[in-house]
Design an enzyme around this catalytic site. Structure first.
Site, PDB file in Angstrom:
ATOM      1  N   ARG A  51      82.190  95.424 117.388  1.00 52.50           N
ATOM      2  CA  ARG A  51      81.167  96.402 117.806  1.00 52.50           C
ATOM      3  C   ARG A  51      80.243  96.646 116.626  1.00 52.50           C
ATOM      4  NH1 ARG A  51      82.861 101.247 115.484  1.00 52.50           N
ATOM      5  NH2 ARG A  51      85.058 101.704 115.774  1.00 52.50           N
ATOM      6  N   HIS A  56      81.850 103.943 117.011  1.00 54.12           N
ATOM      7  CA  HIS A  56      82.813 104.015 118.113  1.00 54.12           C
ATOM      8  C   HIS A  56      82.192 104.756 119.296  1.00 54.12           C
ATOM      9  CE1 HIS A  56      86.435 104.766 120.401  1.00 54.12           C
ATOM     10  NE2 HIS A  56      86.207 106.065 120.306  1.00 54.12           N
ATOM     11  N   TYR A  66      84.822 104.542 107.435  1.00 52.23           N
ATOM     12  CA  TYR A  66      85.977 103.629 107.402  1.00 52.23           C
ATOM     13  C   TYR A  66      85.612 102.154 107.262  1.00 52.23           C
ATOM     14  CZ  TYR A  66      84.814 103.567 112.416  1.00 52.23           C
ATOM     15  OH  TYR A  66      84.144 103.473 113.614  1.00 52.23           O
TER      16      TYR A  66
HETATM   17  C1  LIG Z   1      96.048 108.256 125.255  1.00 52.95           C
HETATM   18  C2  LIG Z   1      94.918 108.435 124.294  1.00 52.95           C
HETATM   19  N1  LIG Z   1      95.169 108.545 122.971  1.00 52.95           N
HETATM   20  C3  LIG Z   1      94.162 108.697 122.101  1.00 52.95           C
HETATM   21  C4  LIG Z   1      92.859 108.753 122.552  1.00 52.95           C
HETATM   22  C5  LIG Z   1      91.705 108.913 121.569  1.00 52.95           C
HETATM   23  N2  LIG Z   1      90.965 107.659 121.542  1.00 52.95           N
HETATM   24  C6  LIG Z   1      89.797 107.502 122.167  1.00 52.95           C
HETATM   25  S1  LIG Z   1      89.154 105.977 121.983  1.00 52.95           S
HETATM   26  C7  LIG Z   1      90.441 105.497 120.999  1.00 52.95           C
HETATM   27  C8  LIG Z   1      90.480 104.107 120.392  1.00 52.95           C
HETATM   28  C9  LIG Z   1      90.674 103.023 121.398  1.00 52.95           C
HETATM   29  O1  LIG Z   1      90.494 101.793 120.765  1.00 52.95           O
HETATM   30  P1  LIG Z   1      90.425 100.451 121.563  1.00 52.95           P
HETATM   31  O2  LIG Z   1      91.411 100.447 122.671  1.00 52.95           O
HETATM   32  O3  LIG Z   1      90.512  99.348 120.583  1.00 52.95           O
HETATM   33  O4  LIG Z   1      88.979 100.489 122.259  1.00 52.95           O
HETATM   34  P2  LIG Z   1      87.544 100.484 121.583  1.00 52.95           P
HETATM   35  O5  LIG Z   1      87.145 101.916 121.417  1.00 52.95           O
HETATM   36  O6  LIG Z   1      87.632  99.764 120.292  1.00 52.95           O
HETATM   37  O7  LIG Z   1      86.647  99.815 122.561  1.00 52.95           O
HETATM   38  C10 LIG Z   1      91.350 106.524 120.836  1.00 52.95           C
HETATM   39  C11 LIG Z   1      92.565 106.439 120.021  1.00 52.95           C
HETATM   40  C12 LIG Z   1      92.635 108.651 123.947  1.00 52.95           C
HETATM   41  N3  LIG Z   1      91.413 108.676 124.467  1.00 52.95           N
HETATM   42  N4  LIG Z   1      93.671 108.475 124.802  1.00 52.95           N
END
Ligand SMILES: Cc1ncc(C[n+]2csc(CCOP(=O)(O)OP(=O)(O)O)c2C)c(N)n1
Ligand SMILES: [Mg+2]
Length: 370
Positions: free
Chosen positions: A261, A265, A274
């Site tokens: 990306r 985020h 980071y």
């Molecule tokens: C169950 C849960 N835990 C924590 C979060 C907080 N959270 C939101 S996005 C995220 C990261 C997800 O990363 P990834 O699956 O790699 O997707 P990306 O954002 O990189 O597309 C987290 C930990 C959440 N939304 N749901």
């Protein structure tokens, strides 16, 4: 440019090299010129949507938004491998799938806090987006199981991030898919990060695709910034998942789209906390839009006028979607409507206070000053 290729030594499927040339030994998928230009158009629309959505958020015209720049190739390419009857279940960053399904105008209100478009999105065979990481994967696999039970020849493409693979929901769902042969294409978007958590802290597996081995089916790694390879790999997985006409039993597949990306985020994130800005540069050299455009130009499928036409179309499609979304006359009470079966006293109090404020000041009371 090739020297900077971050996937040069990675064992990933590719059709296009970093400069958009067809790699030796690779086959251009058997798609019409119209479809190939359509992939490019949908990539450009998705990028334009992304730019405008970030800008709308900065102006207080939408809420938090998850940018997808850099990741359009996998979302768009994979969706071209589906039929319209196939179901898409996604996390929150695969906006390109929505663009291919032509649901942008219905989708944008969601990011403004309105539910109005959800019905049309579901009718377009897309589940509403899911923010609770991994929680949609069991639903997607369950829907696929239901299709198989009902002898409906439909496949589910389920999108999630690298971070989602650390959730129990992922493992339960993927195990179920393997045991019961659900017609599911599991699309893991490895963009290197789960907010600030790097891939290296997410898993000790050599690759995310490797995880499929433990569940008894195939995992495949693909350059997710190569729209054509994303199409090809997904098409193979969709064919494997379908009940016919091949002789083999339907099987799920785990696809790891290796990508990056470019931006934050979400609009609430500051990636400089980071990662170095320099980290992004090598990946920009794999920009899916530049590669697809170079491929189309190099093979005589598009010229300057064609590119200009696509850009104008993208501007218009996105502007129309924004106009439609901003014309939504939502009832502020809606945000409480599905919060609870019986609204508890505190939420009732909040709802009544909100409605009283709207009565007094009108909707403009909630817009930030621009
Ligand atoms: C169950 C849960 N835990 C924590 C979060 C907080 N959270 C939101 S996005 C995220 C990261 C997800 O990363 P990834 O699956 O790699 O997707 P990306 O954002 O990189 O597309 C987290 C930990 C959440 N939304 N749901
Ligand atoms: Mg991620």
């Amino acid at each position: 440019m090739t020297d900077a290729d971050p996937l040069a030594d990675a064992d990933v499927r590719r059709v296009l090299g970093p400069d958009g040339q067809v790699l030796p030994g690779a086959t251009v998928p058997d798609l019409s010129d119209e479809a190939l230009v359509g992939i490019y158009r949908d990539l450009v629309i998705t990028r334009r949507f992304d730019e405008r959505a970030v800008s709308l958020q900065r102006q207080g015209r939408i809420g938090t938004y998850a940018p997808c720049a850099g990741q359009e190739g996998s979302a768009v390419g994979s969706t071209y491998a589906l039929d319209d009857r196939d179901l898409i279940s996604y996390q929150y960053r695969e906006h390109g799938a929505i663009v291919v399904r032509d649901l942008l105008a219905e989708y944008l209100p969601y990011w403004m806090g309105h539910e109005v478009g959800t019905e049309a999105i579901v009718e377009g065979n897309v589940f509403p987006l899911n923010i609770g990481i991994g929680a949609h994967i069991p639903h997607a696999v369950g829907a696929a199981w239901a299709f198989a039970h009902r002898d409906e020849d439909r496949v589910v493409a389920c999108h999630f991030g690298d971070g989602a693979t650390s959730e129990g929901d992922f493992h339960e769902a993927v195990n179920f898919a393997g045991v019961f042969d659900t017609p599911t294409v599991l699309c893991c978007h490895n963009n290197g990060w789960a907010i600030s958590i790097p891939e290296s802290r997410q898993t000790a597996s050599a690759t995310f695709a490797d995880k499929a081995t433990a569940y008894g089916f195939d995992g495949v790694r693909v350059d997710g910034m190569d729209p054509l390879a994303s199409y090809v790999v997904t098409k193979e997985a969709v064919d494997r998942a379908r009940s016919g006409p091949h002789d083999d039993a339907p099987r799920p597949t785990l696809i790891e789209f290796v990508e990056y990306r470019f931006g934050a985020h979400t609009t609430a994130d500051d990636p400089s906390a980071y990662r170095d800005a320099d980290d992004v540069d090598p990946w920009r050299a794999l920009d899916p839009i530049d590669r697809m455009e170079a491929f189309l130009r190099g093979t005589g499928r598009i010229d300057d006028d064609g590119v200009e036409e696509v850009r104008e179309t993208a501007d218009d499609v996105v502007a129309d979607a924004i106009d439609a979304a901003e014309a939504v006359d939502a009832d502020p009470a809606d945000m409480f409507a599905h919060a609870s079966g019986d609204l508890p006293p505190e939420l009732r109090r909040q709802r009544d206070a909100l409605l009283a404020a709207v009565d007094e000041h009108g909707d403009d009371a909630f817009l930030r000053e621009e």
